[in-house]
Enzyme design. Sequence first.
Site, mmCIF file in Angstrom:
data_model
loop_
_atom_site.group_PDB
_atom_site.id
_atom_site.type_symbol
_atom_site.label_atom_id
_atom_site.label_comp_id
_atom_site.label_asym_id
_atom_site.label_seq_id
_atom_site.Cartn_x
_atom_site.Cartn_y
_atom_site.Cartn_z
ATOM 1 N N CYS A 114 0.697 -1.137 0.017
ATOM 2 C CA CYS A 114 0.066 -0.147 0.146
ATOM 3 C C CYS A 114 1.211 1.432 -0.371
ATOM 4 C CB CYS A 114 -1.494 -0.120 1.536
ATOM 5 S SG CYS A 114 -1.960 -1.183 1.168
ATOM 6 N N HIS A 251 -3.501 7.200 1.592
ATOM 7 C CA HIS A 251 -4.213 6.219 1.483
ATOM 8 C C HIS A 251 -5.577 5.880 2.125
ATOM 9 C CE1 HIS A 251 -4.039 1.478 0.806
ATOM 10 N NE2 HIS A 251 -3.365 1.534 2.159
ATOM 11 N N ASN A 281 -10.191 -0.323 -0.358
ATOM 12 C CA ASN A 281 -8.917 0.182 -0.236
ATOM 13 C C ASN A 281 -8.022 -1.108 -1.813
ATOM 14 O OD1 ASN A 281 -6.149 -1.057 -0.098
ATOM 15 N ND2 ASN A 281 -5.917 -1.072 2.310
#
Length: 324
Positions: A114, A251, A281
């Site tokens: 990520c 993020h 996500n």
Amino acid sequence: MTRRAVPIGIGHYLPDRIVPNSHFEALVDTSDEWIRTRSGIERRHFAADGQLTSDLATRAARAALENAGISAGDLDGIIVATSTPDLTFPSVGTIVQAELGMTRGFAFDVQAVCAGFIYALCTANAMIVSGQADRLLVIGAETFSRIMDWTDRSTCVLFGDGAGALILEAQEGAGTAQDRGILSTDLNSDGRYREMLYVDGGVSSTGTAGKLRMQGNPLFRQAVEKLSQTAETALQRTGLTSADVDWIVPHQANIRIIQGTAKKLNVPMEHVIQTVQDHGNTSAASIPLAMSVGVADGRIKRGNLILSEAIGGGLAWGAVALRW
Ligand code: ACO
């Protein structure tokens, strides 16, 4: 004068299939209410069968090239952040390079889960500032739906697919925090935490792609702490303060992490770009997707100070301060 990596174009691509939270109620013991309140996610996009990470990346790249008003031949290189490549090799970068018809320059992938887009941005910035490249295409692209365990309710409801792309160009700045472009970076990793978030397969271990495994709650606590630290470090390196931040583009893993980090940074939520509700996500794609949405809807304007931070498997985390 100081050489800066300045954004000149951005774009994104989301697969057509939108999957609402209710989809998971038939798969696992969960509810739309639990997913919304614990993560902030309402829907996510899933790639179609046969639609690959490189397809998503290429679509986002074309949108960014069009936005910048340049062609692939004007690029010196492509850096793709992904943990879900089409193949073990070659890189997604070289596949995108071929799809764009770019026959010169270089392309490669960066893998920091990520945090991948932050790592790719830092790499691109270093190459531009040091004079190795003048114009780079930086992409975050993922198909995390391919590494989900559809029987694990603690992970399968959280992730989505998508891609975002940003073009950076060398331009001369005055060397102050008022310059456009990347102003500061901060990268960190700590492999002692690797079991908190990993995929249980791989080329040299199982010979399979594997499925994502996550200890959500301990990771949550690490995330808020480490994200606020790295963002604070990047901001301090610019000499600016949280009052100067126009937009946090974080993020997008969990709305509660986004809120907790913004609070620690002392930046009000009205200055945070949130897309987690619509995208879930999307790992390395989440920051360029959110940035592209913010630019497209007119919130992010030329001259705005953006602070981006991300954390992912490794653990790997980092932040970038950039002036749009
Ligand atoms: N539906 C219903 N209940 C669920 C679900 C679900 N989908 N998932 C978990 N639960 C249950 C758990 O089993 C647990 O039940 P129990 O108390 O009976 O054991 C309860 O809900 C609470 O679980 P927690 O894990 O404590 O819930 P939490 O509030 O921590 O939220 C979440 C879970 C959303 C995963 C959160 O911890 C999180 O977002 N973690 C961080 C994720 C992240 O930042 N990842 C980093 C980037 S990702 C990357 O790099 C690929």
